[in-house]
Design a protein around this motif. Structure first.
Motif: not given
Lengths: 461, 641
Positions: A374-399
């Motif tokens: 249920g998590s949403e990630i916007g455009d042009k994001c980078q996720v490295k070696r991380s844990v992201i939980g449920r139902h998170c909303r992450i905008g664009s250009h997030v690192k």
């Protein structure tokens, strides 16, 4: 197998502030999107230990934990929850449930242990030597000692974990000495008579006590009754048992006594003695037996009990979640090298993304990542070696690098998060930069702020 | 058991004579026997056994010196043979327990025990029956009739019945002379040769005529087919039953002892095994057929499964762990430990619904035993003890309620420990002490519980003597004995076996312990015993072997190769307590290095002056008498009456 299992789940640990809160007690702290307690219970369940007593500090926490357990292990495990008052320590917690213990041996596991060492191994070692105490030792995690300084000097346990000094006999079977942080800072006292009896002691500082113990019930209850000042298993009870193993006071009316009584009832006492003698002569005596015989010969004049050690092999994974650093490490390891702990890792890719998360265009999710449902990630994001939980909303250009983001977190556009832990329901507004920060539950970081190595939490009202 | 014996017969006679044997005696005897036997046997195959039996028994009487009055006991079982039908049923009974489990493919059940079985378990079957038949015939028969019918319905075919037949007949034979059995071996060998030559003809004939002798050639053929020696005979066997040979093989009652150089069978056994066993790669050629595992890996692996082995009783599990880790060793101690574990298990046992205690408990015990075997091969003493227990279970009256049955069994176990081990040892001590005189120098090797008691008792009696404790690496068990002796105030000399020839000059008597005494007088004992006995013999020092009678076994063994146990090879490549001696480090896994750590060896009877047992002091040639006379323990007979 006549073993009772007690899981000491803990409650609101101070070491883990601000991660733990009323809503998320320590046992429910997510590790790779599963409560840390899951790992212990799963491990026990796999070993066919389905009757467990879970001890939680605090009523509220107990309710939460109980709710979660009943939801998760609906049919798999038979778990009883015991709520004990806070701050009575691990020994106190055991004392509180002492009257529930009936089996011959008790396996005590810390609820924050993330490990793949089978508990059966500890139990088997315990049984084989007929020991009063068997402790599992594992090698100190390498990363644990690297001080990132994020959580400062709050964590005593972590420190003592680093300074564990453990004495073993030459066969590495018996525990001769165990000392934790405090004692070593002053002086560490070795028991001379133990050293004398064994002849050789191997002092290791690269092992740590993993807080998985098998106790003989009679011994444990005896100690808990007699020494009511003992607060902690690790710092009081275990060292006491190890210290007094050649001058045992605990087993005086334990099982050995019962056996003797049984013997006397039998008419053919003499023959029974012979049987025992043959059995005893057949095995190589450990130093305990030699010591107990030493003065004049045959008579067992000195009472002893055995303290054994089970040393987990280097290849197995075994870490306790008792500090923020450990929390970060475990999250990283569980997604990475120790991913076999996540039993249902079905994808053969190195990151785990469920079917539900929505990824924006040109967003990359690197290896060793977990994205909750249920998590949403916007455009042009980078996720490295991380844990992201449920139902998170992450905008664009997030690192997001090397971080843990829990559930229901909102992260605005252009945020950069490194090495941080972000708890439930946190809001990060746009262009926030966090480095090595801890953000407590429900906190709101306003637009454009930059933090480095800080702990942000809502003030308690 | 039967195939096992034939398998041994088949083995190359040259290999047999390795060891401490003077080349003269055994081959001579067999050479003289063979031609004599061959004549009556070859024409025999289609005809009746009885005649043959008589002749063989008559022939082989002389070598083992069995007193004539027992001829009548010989005839009793033979008449029984003619009336077999109830008795075959008896032999079926314990088999039928296994059949359904095998079909279900339940892994933890009985069948694994059978195949992996080492020394003892297969032979336990016939043994059980042997004593069952005479003691309480009525109950057993009545209980058995039904299942035998079932088994015939289920399994169905003539082959199965036929397979049973030799078992039962052998049962009876057990009552007859051991010498006769020896002769039968020869007969089988000859018959096998005949079978090979005649191929199909002989074996089809065998399937039709159901006399015990006739089945023997087909049996021999069977074993040979199992060994994959001759595909020809295997084909002929297929014709007999019109069934797949594997099925036959499964049904085959006593499995031959597993040959560990047979890769396909080892693989199969491994799948069933509870203990994960990694085979050591570099095994010494001559001992490939013995199991040898990486000792490092077993224990941790078994430990991790501690909670996962549901059917295993914790007490049994603990004993298994102790066997594996070497915490318990020595025939008596292992036997006692096992029985005490079984006692616990029986105490906690409750019959599952729709099962009978007798069958289910037997199966349960068998699964325990197979687990223990995986931990460490059984000793002869344990095998005999297990045989006893299973016999007791089988003989429980059906009417007995569960608690009563359990109580009976526990008291039986207690009595076994008491009478067969403890009191036996006391009697041995009493006998042996008479052989100790003032001024004696007694030599002992290793640490035998009986010898220790003798020495201590003699010391208590105030006899003036000195003890030489001879020891050997890697176990250095003698040190433990030495410690206890010295503490009691005996004057001792301690030396290693290397120096035995030097110390032997001053020795006046050698007291040795034994793991088992076989019916040809061979003493099967801790490796090194043979060497000590031989040196003593050379120095004209009397060798007294102290061994409880329950460790006697009717097996005949001529060397220490075909049955033995391999210890941890690492134990000999490292010197305990001397980490600086590391010359073999890194070499252990080399292809061209093989380490051999044998556990037992066989001392030929020539070097044994006397065997001190609970029935008195006997020459090694009288062992078969003891085995025969006391095979069915006196306890049992008096008990059931």
């Amino acid at each position: 197998m006549d073993f009772q299992v007690v899981v000491l789940a803990g409650g609101n640990s101070k070491n883990l502030n601000p991660l733990v809160s009323k809503d998320v007690p320590k046992p429910l702290l997510p590790v790779a999107n599963r409560p840390v307690l899951y790992y212990v219970l799963h491990q026990l369940g796999q070993s066919n230990l389905k009757d467990l007593i879970v001890v939680v500090e605090g009523e509220d926490a107990a309710l939460l934990v109980g709710g979660w357990i009943s939801k998760t292990f609906v049919d798999g495990l038979h778990v009883e929850i015991a709520a004990v008052p806070e701050d009575i320590g691990t020994a106190g917690a055991l004392r509180a449930i002492s009257h529930h213990l009936t089996a011959k041996d008790i396996l005590v596991v810390s609820g924050d242990l993330v490990s793949d060492v089978p508990p059966g191994a500890v139990a088997a070692t315990h049984r084989r030597h007929d020991a009063a105490l068997t402790a599992m030792l594992c090698s100190v995690p390498v990363s644990g000692s690297s001080d990132s300084g994020s959580s400062g000097g709050k964590d005593k346990t972590k420190k003592s974990g680093r300074y564990n000094i453990i004495g073993l006999d030459p066969c590495k079977q018996f525990l001769l000495h165990i000392a934790t942080g405090y004692e070593i800072e002053k002086d560490s006292r070795l028991q001379k008579h133990i050293l004398h009896a064994v002849g050789q002691m191997e002092i290791r500082s690269d092992l740590m006590d993993a807080h998985m113990y098998a106790f003989k019930r009679s011994a444990l209850q005896e100690v808990l009754d007699q020494k009511d000042t003992f607060q902690s298993l690790k710092q009081d009870v275990v060292p006491y048992l190890v210290r007094s193993q050649l001058k045992s006071e605990v087993l005086l009316n334990g099982i050995s006594q019962a056996e003797e009584n049984g013997n006397e009832k039998l008419s053919s006492l003499n023959n029974q003695v012979l049987v025992y003698q043959i059995l005893a002569n057949a095995s190589t005596p450990s130093f305990h037996e030699r010591y107990s015989m030493e003065p004049d010969g045959s008579s067992q004049s000195r009472k002893t009990h055995k303290c054994c050690a089970y040393i987990a092999s280097n290849s197995s994974y075994c870490v306790r979640l008792n500090s923020i650093q450990a929390f970060m490490d475990i999250n990283r390891d569980v997604t990475g090298e120790a991913d076999h702990l996540l039993s249902d890792t079905s994808s053969d890719r190195d990151n785990i993304i469920g079917p539900s998360p929505k990824l924006g265009a040109k967003t990359t999710v690197g290896p060793q990542c977990i994205l909750g449902e249920g998590s949403e990630i916007g455009d042009k994001c980078q996720v490295k070696r991380s844990v992201i939980g449920r139902h998170c909303r992450i905008g664009s250009h997030v690192k997001i690098v090397n971080s843990v983001v829990m559930n229901h977190v909102t992260i605005g556009d252009g945020c950069i998060i490194q090495g941080s832990v972000i708890c439930n329901n946190v809001q990060l507004q746009e262009r926030v930069v966090l480095k090595d920060c801890l953000v407590g539950a429900g906190f709101v970081v306003t637009m454009g702020n930059e933090y480095k190595g800080e702990s942000l939490a809502r003030k308690e009202k | 058991m039967d195939p096992r014996r034939t398998a041994r017969t088949v083995s190359d006679p040259k290999v047999r004579q390795v060891g401490f044997f003077t080349p003269a005696a055994p081959p001579d005897r067999s050479a003289s026997d063979l031609p004599r036997q061959q004549d009556p046997i070859q024409p025999k195959s289609p005809s009746s056994t009885q005649v043959n039996d008589h002749s063989t028994s008559g022939d082989s009487l002389s070598p083992v010196m069995i007193p004539p009055p027992h001829h009548h006991s010989d005839t009793v079982p033979r008449t029984a043979l003619q009336v077999t039908s109830p008795k075959t049923a008896v032999s079926c009974s314990s088999r039928t327990v296994t059949v359904p489990t095998k079909n279900d493919g339940v892994p933890s059940s009985f069948s694994p025990g059978r195949k992996i079985v080492t020394v003892k378990s297969p032979s336990s079957y016939p043994g059980v029956k042997a004593s069952t038949v005479p003691a309480s015939e009525l109950t057993t028969v009545s209980m058995v009739n039904l299942p035998s019918g079932i088994s015939e319905k289920a399994g169905g075919a003539s082959v199965e019945v036929q397979n049973d037949r030799p078992v039962s007949s052998k049962t009876l034979k057990e009552k007859t002379y051991k010498a006769e059995r020896r002769a039968l071996q020869e007969a089988q060998r000859a018959a096998k040769a005949a079978a090979k030559a005649e191929g199909t003809k002989a074996s089809t004939a065998a399937s039709k005529v159901m006399t015990s002798a006739n089945t023997k050639p087909s049996k021999a053929a069977k074993t040979s087919s199992q060994k994959n020696d001759s595909s020809q005979v295997a084909a002929s066997e297929k014709k007999i039953g019109e069934r797949a040979p594997e099925k036959d093989r499964k049904k085959d009652a006593p499995h031959p002892r597993m040959q560990y150089d047979d890769t396909s069978r080892v693989e199969k056994a491994k799948k069933r095994a509870v203990v994960k066993q990694t085979e050591v790669r570099n095994r010494v050629e001559l001992f490939r057929h013995l199991p040898q595992y990486e000792h490092g890996t077993q224990l941790p692996d078994l430990e991790t499964k501690f909670f996962e082995l549901d059917p295993m009783h914790p007490a049994v599990y603990e004993v298994g762990l102790q066997y594996l880790s070497g915490d318990i060793r020595g025939g008596n101690a292992r036997c006692i430990a096992m029985f005490q574990a079984f006692k616990e298990a029986i105490k906690d046992y409750s019959t599952p619904p729709e099962k009978t205690l007798i069958r289910d408990l037997t199966a349960r015990i068998s699964s325990y035993v197979s687990f223990l075997i995986e931990c460490r091969p059984l000793s002869v003493s344990m095998g005999n003890a297990i045989k006893f227990l299973k016999n007791r279970i089988a003989k429980l009256p059906l009417a007995l309620s569960e608690p009563e049955a359990k109580a009976t069994l526990t008291s039986d176990i207690d009595r076994f420990i008491n009478e067969k081990i403890i009191i036996a040892e006391k009697v041995i001590v009493k006998h042996a002490v008479t052989k100790i005189r003032d001024g004696d120098v007694l030599l002992t090797y290793g640490a035998s519980s009986a010898v220790e008691m003798i020495l201590l008792h003699a010391h208590e009696l105030g006899k003036q003597f000195r003890v030489v404790v001879v020891d050997s690496r890697p176990k250095l068990e003698g040190q433990l004995l030495l410690r206890r002796l010295v503490r009691k105030g005996l004057s001792c000399t301690y030396t290693h076996v290397n120096a035995v020839s030097c110390i032997m000059q001053e020795v006046t008597r050698a007291f040795l312990g034994a793991s088992s005494v076989l019916s040809n007088g061979t003493v099967y004992s801790r490796v090194g015993t043979a060497c000590v006995a031989m040196v003593a013999h050379a120095f004209r020092v009397p060798v007294l072997v102290c061994c409880e009678a329950y460790k006697f076994h009717e097996r005949v063994q001529l060397d220490s190769i075909c049955f033995n146990e391999l210890g941890n090879p690492d134990a000999i490549s490292r010197v305990h307590g001397r980490e600086d001696i590391s010359d073999l480090d890194g070499l252990v896994n080399r292809e061209n290095l093989q380490l051999l750590n044998l556990v037992y060896d066989a001392t030929p009877s020539d070097y044994v002056s006397m065997i001190i047992t609970d029935y008195g002091m006997i020459p090694p040639t009288s062992v078969p008498v003891i085995v025969r006379e006391y095979r069915t323990p006196v306890v049992l007979v008096s008990d059931s009456s």
